[in-house]
Design a protein around this motif. Sequence first.
Motif, mmCIF file in Angstrom:
data_model
loop_
_atom_site.group_PDB
_atom_site.id
_atom_site.type_symbol
_atom_site.label_atom_id
_atom_site.label_comp_id
_atom_site.label_asym_id
_atom_site.label_seq_id
_atom_site.Cartn_x
_atom_site.Cartn_y
_atom_site.Cartn_z
ATOM 1 N N GLY A 171 0.782 -1.227 0.000
ATOM 2 C CA GLY A 171 0.000 0.000 0.000
ATOM 3 C C GLY A 171 0.815 1.277 0.000
ATOM 4 N N VAL A 172 2.084 1.208 -0.460
ATOM 5 C CA VAL A 172 2.928 2.404 -0.441
ATOM 6 C C VAL A 172 3.302 2.896 -1.833
ATOM 7 N N THR A 173 2.954 2.154 -2.880
ATOM 8 C CA THR A 173 3.382 2.501 -4.233
ATOM 9 C C THR A 173 2.194 2.668 -5.176
ATOM 10 N N ASP A 174 2.236 3.736 -5.954
ATOM 11 C CA ASP A 174 1.214 4.003 -6.965
ATOM 12 C C ASP A 174 1.318 2.956 -8.075
ATOM 13 N N LYS A 175 0.202 2.337 -8.422
ATOM 14 C CA LYS A 175 0.202 1.268 -9.429
ATOM 15 C C LYS A 175 0.626 1.751 -10.808
ATOM 16 N N SER A 176 0.518 3.053 -11.054
ATOM 17 C CA SER A 176 0.861 3.570 -12.378
ATOM 18 C C SER A 176 2.355 3.409 -12.682
ATOM 19 N N LEU A 177 3.199 3.336 -11.637
ATOM 20 C CA LEU A 177 4.638 3.207 -11.860
ATOM 21 C C LEU A 177 4.980 1.876 -12.526
ATOM 22 N N ARG A 178 4.398 0.799 -12.022
ATOM 23 C CA ARG A 178 4.692 -0.514 -12.615
ATOM 24 C C ARG A 178 4.135 -0.597 -14.025
ATOM 25 N N SER A 179 3.004 0.030 -14.249
ATOM 26 C CA SER A 179 2.438 0.070 -15.597
ATOM 27 C C SER A 179 3.361 0.816 -16.551
ATOM 28 N N SER A 180 3.908 1.944 -16.093
ATOM 29 C CA SER A 180 4.833 2.720 -16.933
ATOM 30 C C SER A 180 6.097 1.926 -17.234
ATOM 31 N N LEU A 181 6.633 1.271 -16.209
ATOM 32 C CA LEU A 181 7.845 0.476 -16.402
ATOM 33 C C LEU A 181 7.595 -0.673 -17.363
ATOM 34 N N SER A 182 6.480 -1.364 -17.200
ATOM 35 C CA SER A 182 6.156 -2.477 -18.105
ATOM 36 C C SER A 182 6.066 -2.000 -19.547
ATOM 37 N N GLY A 183 5.468 -0.828 -19.728
ATOM 38 C CA GLY A 183 5.350 -0.275 -21.079
ATOM 39 C C GLY A 183 6.697 0.057 -21.678
ATOM 40 N N MET A 184 7.591 0.637 -20.874
ATOM 41 C CA MET A 184 8.919 0.970 -21.382
ATOM 42 C C MET A 184 9.713 -0.298 -21.717
ATOM 43 N N MET A 185 9.612 -1.309 -20.877
ATOM 44 C CA MET A 185 10.326 -2.560 -21.152
ATOM 45 C C MET A 185 9.850 -3.177 -22.455
ATOM 46 N N ALA A 186 8.539 -3.141 -22.703
ATOM 47 C CA ALA A 186 8.009 -3.686 -23.948
ATOM 48 C C ALA A 186 8.464 -2.858 -25.145
ATOM 49 N N ARG A 187 8.449 -1.535 -24.985
ATOM 50 C CA ARG A 187 8.811 -0.644 -26.098
ATOM 51 C C ARG A 187 10.259 -0.859 -26.531
ATOM 52 N N TYR A 188 11.139 -1.061 -25.550
ATOM 53 C CA TYR A 188 12.570 -1.182 -25.860
ATOM 54 C C TYR A 188 13.067 -2.627 -25.826
ATOM 55 N N SER A 189 12.129 -3.577 -25.814
ATOM 56 C CA SER A 189 12.462 -5.008 -25.871
ATOM 57 C C SER A 189 13.408 -5.440 -24.751
ATOM 58 N N VAL A 190 13.197 -4.882 -23.561
ATOM 59 C CA VAL A 190 13.942 -5.325 -22.379
ATOM 60 C C VAL A 190 13.161 -6.488 -21.779
ATOM 61 N N PRO A 191 13.713 -7.691 -21.761
ATOM 62 C CA PRO A 191 12.924 -8.864 -21.375
ATOM 63 C C PRO A 191 12.626 -8.943 -19.886
ATOM 64 N N ARG A 192 11.476 -9.537 -19.570
ATOM 65 C CA ARG A 192 11.177 -9.899 -18.198
ATOM 66 C C ARG A 192 11.780 -11.279 -17.920
ATOM 67 N N ILE A 193 12.249 -11.445 -16.713
ATOM 68 C CA ILE A 193 12.846 -12.714 -16.331
ATOM 69 C C ILE A 193 11.806 -13.572 -15.629
ATOM 70 N N GLN A 194 11.741 -14.836 -16.003
ATOM 71 C CA GLN A 194 10.856 -15.781 -15.354
ATOM 72 C C GLN A 194 11.497 -16.234 -14.042
ATOM 73 N N LEU A 195 11.066 -15.669 -12.931
ATOM 74 C CA LEU A 195 11.652 -16.011 -11.640
ATOM 75 C C LEU A 195 11.434 -17.477 -11.299
ATOM 76 N N ARG A 196 10.329 -18.019 -11.747
ATOM 77 C CA ARG A 196 10.031 -19.425 -11.451
ATOM 78 C C ARG A 196 11.135 -20.352 -11.953
ATOM 79 N N SER A 197 11.742 -19.986 -13.070
ATOM 80 C CA SER A 197 12.791 -20.834 -13.644
ATOM 81 C C SER A 197 14.065 -20.816 -12.808
ATOM 82 N N LEU A 198 14.227 -19.794 -11.982
ATOM 83 C CA LEU A 198 15.419 -19.693 -11.136
ATOM 84 C C LEU A 198 15.231 -20.392 -9.796
ATOM 85 N N GLY A 199 13.977 -20.569 -9.401
ATOM 86 C CA GLY A 199 13.687 -21.240 -8.137
ATOM 87 C C GLY A 199 13.499 -20.243 -7.003
ATOM 88 N N LEU A 200 12.333 -20.270 -6.392
ATOM 89 C CA LEU A 200 12.029 -19.318 -5.322
ATOM 90 C C LEU A 200 12.967 -19.492 -4.132
#
Length: 343
Positions: free
Chosen positions: A256-285
């Motif tokens: 409850g401390v972070t505005d949700k719009s920030l993650r949306s903006s970051l996700s959009g920038m990553m998609a625009r510049y083809s910066v991949p998301r990492i599948q954390l599940r593949s690394l093991g929790l």
Amino acid sequence: MVDEVDRYSHVVLMISKTVDELFPETIPKLGSIRGELTRITLNDGESLKSIRNYQKVMRVLIERGIPRDSLLAYVGGGTVGDLAGFVASTYKRGVDLMAVPTTLLSQVDSCMGGKNGINFSGVKNAIGTFYNPSSIIIDVDFVKNSAPDMIRDGLGEIMKYSLIGEHTVFNLLQNGTDAETLQKGDSLSRIITLCLKLKADKVSKDFRDRNGERRDLNFGHTIAHAIESSSKNTIHHGIAVATGMLVELYIGETMGVTDKSLRSSLSGMMARYSVPRIQLRSLGLDTIVSFIRNDKKSVDGKIAMRIPSDMETMVDVAIDPEVIRSHIRSYMDSNESVARSTI
């Protein structure tokens, strides 16, 4: 570079083998300088940052009788800079250091601030010092001729700066189209300059990263370092930082401390510049959490993180590693199944 180097009677040049091969006409040969030159060629990558390689370089300096009033100059990316900085800060209690960063990541971030280090026992930067270069030379031509994956790696850190107060960089990224256009365009030099100015301002107020503004620069890095270590350093730092920020913003939202719009903006920038998301599940929790427990920002068994509340404000949170485990599990359940660009 030659004019600066020529002031010293002894010069040690630590240079990336990759850079040396790709840019033979760009790197000064330094054969005409008045001082004695010791040239050390290094392989890039996180494996360079080891006690064994540190010992190898130290042995060369001692065997050559390099005096304390020498200059150590490095030409290369972040890993070369990390090792060179650690060597410069510890050899005979410190010699002058010149930085010539050649990757986008090192130009916008790691060349400045004085942090250096080597990895130990699987923990990233477990051994290191704070030691500023006496001079930094930025040549954007290295970046304009880099491979596309190196640009995406640097963009991870650039996106961090855009979310912790560098609004002009945020707007430039929002108005951009793709990584290739950014790499070749006129705005690249401006972005590098703005990122370095913001970092210099924060570092000047909290050089040793205790509890001042410099901690803003750690945003995304608690999760990122765990990602890098869990992947045995096969995932590059900037790519890890991008996903690290996504996870930490998700944690901030959940608390409850972070505005949700920030993650949306970051996700959009990553998609625009083809910066991949990492599948954390593949690394093991379990593996990820084990590295988080060893994070340098651990205080009284809790992990201290600084997360954006909005585009103007950062907030400090201290979280038990088991609570972080729960947050990461929730992030994976709600995000990884729909991630489009993944590693």
